[in-house]
Each structure stands twice: as C-alpha cells, then as structure tokens.
Design a protein around this motif. Structure first.
Motif, short mmCIF file in Angstrom:
data_model
loop_
_atom_site.label_atom_id
_atom_site.label_comp_id
_atom_site.label_asym_id
_atom_site.label_seq_id
_atom_site.Cartn_x
_atom_site.Cartn_y
_atom_site.Cartn_z
N ASP A 140 147.79 29.64 135.74
CA ASP A 140 148.38 28.30 135.68
C ASP A 140 147.46 27.20 136.22
O ASP A 140 146.88 26.43 135.46
N GLU A 188 155.23 33.02 136.23
CA GLU A 188 154.64 31.97 135.39
C GLU A 188 154.24 32.55 134.03
O GLU A 188 154.32 31.87 133.00
N HIS A 252 161.26 24.82 136.59
CA HIS A 252 160.69 24.24 137.79
C HIS A 252 161.54 23.18 138.47
O HIS A 252 161.38 22.96 139.67
N HIS A 269 156.52 30.69 145.33
CA HIS A 269 156.78 29.75 144.24
C HIS A 269 157.32 30.49 143.01
O HIS A 269 158.32 30.07 142.41
N VAL A 273 160.69 30.11 140.78
CA VAL A 273 160.61 29.86 139.33
C VAL A 273 161.45 30.88 138.57
O VAL A 273 162.12 30.56 137.58
ZN ZN Z 1 154.81 26.87 138.78
#
Ligand code: ZN
Ligand code: NAD
Length: 360
Positions: A140, A188, A252, A269, A273
């Motif tokens: 990402d 992700e 997000h 994170h 997500v």
């Molecule tokens: Zn992210």
C-alpha cells in the motif's frame, strides 16, 4: 533469485516496483539502473535497524559505489513528526547532501511517509527510493506518491505528492516482522480483492498457510496483486480529486474511527480495516447495491487470516457514528463512504447515521 518487475506510470512519470526475494542485496544494482553514482541518505528506524536490514541495504549500495549516510528514526508514529522531519532536513544539510543525491526510505509506512516528505521538500525535491519492509508498506503505502507527517491536530495533515524513482520490495525482509503484522497487512490485500477481483478472496484464503510461512512467491504474488490494483486507481486520479483513488478508502472510514475509539496502538491498522470491510459489505447489502454472497466470502477470507470481522467487545457504536461524520455541523449526520457494489468494484455513497448504526 526470482524477481518481478511491475511498471508504473503516474502523470507520465514512469517507475518500477522491483519485488521478490533477495532484492535488498541487489539494491545497489537496481539504483544504478535509474541513477548515476551519488550519495545516498538512508533513512530508517530503530526496529528495521535492529532486524539487520540496514546493514544489508548499506552494503548493497556501497558495493555499487554509492556513498551511504544513515539516519535512524524512532519506530512507529513518533517518526512522523515535525521534529523528526526537521532533524532529517538539518542532517541532510550538515552531511552536505545536494539536489542530485538520493533519499532511500527503508522501513514501514511511517519511515516511507516522513522520508518521502523530506525528499519532496529538501531543496525543493531530491530523488526518492522507497524500500518498504512491512507488508502494509509493500502492498500500500510505498505506491502512489503520498507522503506526510502528523500534527497534534491529526494524522497526515501536512504532506506532499512525491513519486519515487524506484520501489524495491524484498519479501524476505518480512521474516523479521511479527506474524500479527503479516496478517494485518493481508487486510489491505483482501481489500484490493474486493475492489478488483472477488475471486482472489478465495484464492488468498487457500494460501493462508503458505503466506504465513512466508513463502516468497506467494507473498510476492499478494504484493504484486495489491500494487497493480492500487496503481490502476491511482493512475486515473494521482492527486485524489476525481473520486477514483478514493475507492482505496474502502473499509477505512469506520476503520479510522475504530482505531481512534479503542485508542491508537491497540488494534493494528489492518485489523481495523478488516472490521471496516465487513461493515462496508453489510451497508452495501442493506442498501440493495451489494451482493450477500460477498459478505460471506469476505468474512471467510478475513477469518482465514485470523482477522476480526465484528466490533471488538465494549466498542460503542455511537462513538463510531459520531467519529465518522465528515463535518458535524455541515453534513448533519451524513458521511461519504466507499461501498462494494454488485459483483465487482465499489462506489461512493452518502451513508446516514441510521444506516450506519444498523450495520454496526
Ligand atoms: Zn489502510
Ligand atoms: N502514504 C500512503 O499512501 C500510506 C498508505 C497507508 C498507510 N500509510 C501510513 O503508514 C504508516 C503505517 O505503516 P506500517 O504499518 O508499515 O508501520 P510502521 O512503519 O510503524 O512499522 C511498524 C513496526 O514494524 C517495524 N518494522 C518495519 N519493518 C520491519 C521488518 N521487516 N522486521 C521487523 N520489524 C520491522 C518498525 O520498526 C515499526 O516498529 C501509518 O503512518 C500510515 O499513515 C501511508
């Protein structure tokens, strides 16, 4: 050594993602392909240095005639401060760096963001190489040119667009990363599957054990898949104004709220997500724009990586509703959210407080 090259072209700026096993040992060669010999400002953090990757990178660069100077930042969000940026700028001046030299960002998304921001601004911009060492950064943050630092008022409030001249991904550096971060980074990748190729959800689920065993080819496939998905949307909207790039925010809106609600650092994170993706899928079904099938396939895929698919115990749904209102006064209980639609892709929708509360 199997190495994959993914060409990227944003705003007529061409560069490559070179990914695979053993890429870090070849960093000097790879930089020589895109830059003449010069001095390199190697910017990294404590965690990456302790894992031994800084020595590998430095040796690889020196072996090809680059003069390497290293600065080590504190690990985590502490690196993304104005203080650290100023420390980097001053160090670049004192060490005698010039416009024709290169910044190499070696680390996770935090190092990439602050080092990229410093490269964008030092003497109005010097060349940047991204060498991501977390799965999140590989899949990402190293791609797409967004860089920045945090202010007390919020994350990523100051920054710049800075495309690197090279992105070098060595999936072998993931061997020193905690497994929880590998699982989290996969969120992700699975997000990209929802956006670009729903069949990939099942494909990745079947690969859980090889991926967690850090099989280089499997990891590389996952990284390349995410890079290509992100690149496709970024290429259409580099500066994030047309709404295409915004689709990468799938999951997000509520993820950021959840991270803030439980307190930063409690959830990875990617874990937030993961929950956010499920909420988006459910909202899409509630609205009649999404398929119920996706909810189930997505839940199975996220669970197969041990990722959470529901709000953690004790999290207040009203807190999430409050925190996701774009502007408390102007938008009267509305928010723009990305929802997965039909049998592929995603779109932006206005979601009301009531709708979100129902999905939570
Ligand atoms: Zn992210
Ligand atoms: N610019 C963008 O487009 C973009 C996109 C997504 C996220 N981000 C940013 O990325 C940041 C998060 O990045 P992250 O998740 O990579 O976190 P991170 O950079 O803080 O890295 C997490 C931890 O892992 C350690 N580490 C890194 N690589 C390692 C390795 N190979 N072995 C052992 N330890 C290692 C680091 O020292 C750190 O302690 C956030 O600040 C976020 O805002 C930016």
């Amino acid at each position: 050594v199997s190495v994959h090259r993914t060409p990227l072209s944003f705003a007529a700026r061409r560069h490559e993602v070179v990914s695979g096993a053993g890429v870090l040992q070849r960093l000097g060669h790879l930089l020589r392909e895109v830059h003449e010999p010069c001095r390199v400002a190697l910017i990294t953090d404590d965690g990456v240095a302790a894992a031994g990757h800084v020595d590998t990178a430095r040796d690889a660069l020196r072996e090809q005639g680059f003069g390497v100077h290293t600065i080590v930042l504190p690990a985590g969000e502490e690196a993304k401060t104005l203080d650290q940026a100023e420390r980097i700028w001053s160090w670049l001046v004192q060490t005698g760096f010039e416009r024709r030299d290169v910044v190499v960002a070696l680390g996770g998304g935090t190092v990439g963001d602050v080092a990229g921001f410093c490269a964008a601004t030092f003497q109005r911009g010097i060349d940047l190489v991204q060498v991501p060492t977390t799965l999140l950064a590989m899949a990402d943050s190293a791609v797409g040119g967004k860089t920045g630092i945090n202010l007390a008022a919020g994350k990523n409030l100051v920054g710049a667009f800075k495309l690197p001249i090279l992105i070098a991904v060595d999936v072998e550096t993931l061997a020193t990363l905690p497994e929880r971060d590998i699982r989290s980074g996969m969120a992700e990748v699975l997000k990209c599957a929802v956006l670009a190729d729903r069949d990939a959800l099942e494909r990745f689920s079947e690969q859980v054990s090889v991926l967690l065993a850090l099989d280089a080819d499997a990891l590389n496939d996952a990284v390349v898949f995410a890079v290509e998905t992100k690149a496709g949307l970024v290429a259409e909207d580099l500066h994030d104004v047309a709404g295409r790039r915004a689709l990468l925010n799938l999951g997000h809106t509520t993820a950021h709220a959840l991270e803030a609600e439980v307190g930063y650092g409690r959830l990875r994170h990617g874990e937030a997500v993961s929950v956010g993706l499920m909420i988006a899928a459910r909202l899409a079904v509630q609205r009649g724009v999404g398929h119920e099938d996706l909810q189930e396939t997505l839940r199975a895929a996220l669970n197969s990586f041990g990722l959470p698919t529901g709000l953690p115990l004790g999290v207040d749904a009203d807190g999430i509703v409050e925190r996701t209102r774009f502007d408390k006064k102007r938008d009267r209980g509305r928010r723009r959210m990305v929802l997965p639609v039909g049998s592929g892709g995603a779109d932006l929708f206005d979601v009301s407080d009531e709708e979100l509360r129902a999905a939570l």
